[in-house]
Design an enzyme around this catalytic site. Structure first.
Site, PDB file in Angstrom:
ATOM      1  N   TYR A 117      -3.277  -1.889  -3.755  1.00  0.00           N
ATOM      2  CA  TYR A 117      -3.023  -1.723  -5.187  1.00  0.00           C
ATOM      3  C   TYR A 117      -4.340  -1.908  -5.958  1.00  0.00           C
ATOM      4  O   TYR A 117      -5.101  -2.852  -5.673  1.00  0.00           O
ATOM      5  CB  TYR A 117      -1.995  -2.764  -5.616  1.00  0.00           C
ATOM      6  CG  TYR A 117      -1.680  -2.776  -7.083  1.00  0.00           C
ATOM      7  CD1 TYR A 117      -1.004  -1.717  -7.678  1.00  0.00           C
ATOM      8  CD2 TYR A 117      -2.056  -3.842  -7.884  1.00  0.00           C
ATOM      9  CE1 TYR A 117      -0.716  -1.728  -9.021  1.00  0.00           C
ATOM     10  CE2 TYR A 117      -1.762  -3.866  -9.235  1.00  0.00           C
ATOM     11  CZ  TYR A 117      -1.094  -2.794  -9.805  1.00  0.00           C
ATOM     12  OH  TYR A 117      -0.805  -2.812 -11.129  1.00  0.00           O
ATOM     13  N   ASP A 190       1.564  -8.107   0.825  1.00  0.00           N
ATOM     14  CA  ASP A 190       2.183  -7.618  -0.406  1.00  0.00           C
ATOM     15  C   ASP A 190       3.342  -6.718   0.018  1.00  0.00           C
ATOM     16  O   ASP A 190       3.134  -5.607   0.506  1.00  0.00           O
ATOM     17  CB  ASP A 190       1.138  -6.855  -1.235  1.00  0.00           C
ATOM     18  CG  ASP A 190       1.677  -6.390  -2.581  1.00  0.00           C
ATOM     19  OD1 ASP A 190       2.917  -6.253  -2.722  1.00  0.00           O
ATOM     20  OD2 ASP A 190       0.865  -6.141  -3.489  1.00  0.00           O
TER      21      ASP A 190
HETATM   22  C1  LIG Z   1       2.514  -3.369  -9.563  1.00  0.00           C
HETATM   23  C2  LIG Z   1       1.960  -3.939  -8.316  1.00  0.00           C
HETATM   24  C3  LIG Z   1       1.261  -5.150  -8.330  1.00  0.00           C
HETATM   25  C4  LIG Z   1       0.973  -5.902  -9.612  1.00  0.00           C
HETATM   26  O1  LIG Z   1       2.142  -6.375 -10.183  1.00  0.00           O
HETATM   27  P1  LIG Z   1       2.343  -6.615 -11.779  1.00  0.00           P
HETATM   28  O2  LIG Z   1       3.739  -7.098 -11.868  1.00  0.00           O
HETATM   29  O3  LIG Z   1       2.077  -5.318 -12.456  1.00  0.00           O
HETATM   30  O4  LIG Z   1       1.329  -7.640 -12.183  1.00  0.00           O
HETATM   31  C5  LIG Z   1       0.821  -5.643  -7.112  1.00  0.00           C
HETATM   32  N1  LIG Z   1       1.037  -4.996  -5.952  1.00  0.00           N
HETATM   33  C6  LIG Z   1       1.694  -3.822  -5.914  1.00  0.00           C
HETATM   34  C7  LIG Z   1       1.896  -3.146  -4.602  1.00  0.00           C
HETATM   35  C8  LIG Z   1       2.174  -3.253  -7.081  1.00  0.00           C
HETATM   36  O5  LIG Z   1       2.816  -2.080  -7.034  1.00  0.00           O
END
Ligand SMILES: *Cc1c(COP(=O)(O)O)cnc(C)c1O
Length: 402
Positions: A117, A190
């Site tokens: 990301y 993630d």
């Molecule tokens: C959107 C996203 C983030 C960040 O999250 P927010 O809620 O926008 O701060 C991190 N990792 C991935 C894979 C995302 O899609």
């Protein structure tokens, strides 16, 4: 209207009438958790204060440290991910920050998957670098095979995504965990794109799992939130302290909305996946499309791994490259589509599309983008849970117009 000023002889004064009303409300038995929209909690006396510190979790003190709504969210995601404990954060970015802070201090080094990301790489490059935490990016193919080549004396962890953004590469989490642990590194995953409906990274050896709750977990494009779950109680306690002291924790209202969304997670994700498979198949057949990226297609390089790791579900995100790989072609497609508004986020019940080169990966150099395959004609669809036939008809007409 009730007369508040003149209190008759036999009536209680206003203040005690309000207290008895308060006690009466306390006896109501709601089916779901109400929103505890309070920044602080009361104690009867000093004995109760001691109980707060002596019996952690038995009482609340101050909402930044803990609140019934954010605890409910953290506990629900802990159960879904099969972890030991979690902290709910004000955003997914706050969750990544909390995860990195759990293991890193000044002078440490982080390995990060090159497919990541954009916000995660910007956080590492532009902010954590100022605090003396450095990063090296590991190409996708080297995450499991050649990790040792990237390690430095103070490397602490490997950060990767279960399903990467935006090209939907699927990381082999078991192999990544084995490679990381063999080198003494923690694995931080993630899991935003996969969700615990598809994949439980702890089962493959991950140490921390984080989510942008903003996406599938909340699922209705009306909350910004994050969560980090730990595999061990020790790391969960560290996360809780980091959340509290950096002030990363989530508000009661946002927590409540996220918990409400979470209740339909499984139903929503299954519907997202069904629609995404149909969309990917349509795109793969259409002459205006040059290339489709979806783990559910046989042509996807990690299709078998994705099927194993995802329990035969492949997620709701589909990316594709237009045959005419230009910004003009993308704008034509955007203007023609009625069901996929350009809204640079993902995972809401309503479909949307994003343009990685111009939004999430804008901070990268042109050369970095080319290397990752993020070209001018790359479009990322977040497939919603609408009627499949309506989505397919809309995409077909928008592509025919190209
Ligand atoms: C959107 C996203 C983030 C960040 O999250 P927010 O809620 O926008 O701060 C991190 N990792 C991935 C894979 C995302 O899609």
């Amino acid at each position: 209207m009730e007369q508040l000023v003149e209190v008759g002889k036999n009536e209680k004064p206003v203040s005690s009438r309000l207290i008895s009303a308060n006690q009466r409300f306390m006896q109501i038995n709601p089916k779901i958790t109400p929103i505890y929209q309070t920044s602080v909690f009361k104690f009867e006396d000093l004995n109760e204060l001691e109980l707060y510190f002596g019996e952690p979790g038995s009482r609340y003190l101050y909402s930044r440290n803990g609140n019934p709504n954010s605890d409910e969210l953290a506990e629900a995601v802990t159960r879904l991910e099969k972890g030991a404990g979690a902290v709910a954060t004000g955003s997914g970015m706050a969750a990544i920050f909390a995860a990195l802070m759990t293991y890193c201090a000044a002078g440490d080094h982080v390995l990060c998957a090159a497919d990541i990301y954009g916000g995660s790489s910007s956080l590492l490059d532009q902010e954590l670098s100022r605090l003396g935490i450095t990063v090296s990016y590991v190409p996708f193919d080297e995450l499991t095979e050649n990790l040792a080549a990237h390690v430095q004396p103070r490397t602490r962890l490997l950060l990767c995504e279960t399903i990467s953004n935006p090209l939907l590469r699927v990381a082999d989490l078991r192999a990544a965990a084995e490679a990381a642990h063999a080198l003494g590194l923690k694995l931080v995953v993630d899991n935003t794109f996969a969700t615990p409906v598809l994949t439980h990274p702890f089962e493959y050896g991950a140490d921390l799992v984080m989510h942008s709750v903003t996406k599938y977990l909340a699922g209705h494009s009306d909350v910004t939130a994050g969560v980090v779950v730990a595999r061990t109680p020790e790391d969960a306690a560290r996360l809780k302290q980091i959340g509290t002291l950096f002030g990363l924790t989530l508000s009661p209202m946002e927590s409540w909305l996220a918990v409400r969304g979470l209740k339909t997670l499984r139903l929503r994700v299954e519907a997202h996946c069904r629609n995404a498979e149909a969309v990917a198949e349509l795109l793969a057949r259409h002459p205006a499309v040059g290339e489709v990226f979806y783990p559910g297609l046989n042509s996807h390089p990690q299709h078998l791994l994705a099927a194993n790791q995802g329990g035969a579900l492949f997620g709701g995100m589909v990316s594709f490259r237009l045959a005419d790989d230009t910004t003009e072609a993308v704008s034509r497609f955007m203007r023609a589509s009625q069901r996929f508004p350009f809204a640079p986020s993902l995972a809401g019940v309503d479909s949307s599309l994003s343009y990685p080169a111009g939004t999430s990966h804008r901070a990268l150099t042109e050369e970095q983008r080319q290397k990752l395959g993020i070209t001018a004609g790359l479009v990322r669809l977040s497939v919603g849970i609408e009627l499949t036939t309506e989505l397919l008809a809309d995409l077909a007409q928008a592509l025919d117009a190209n």
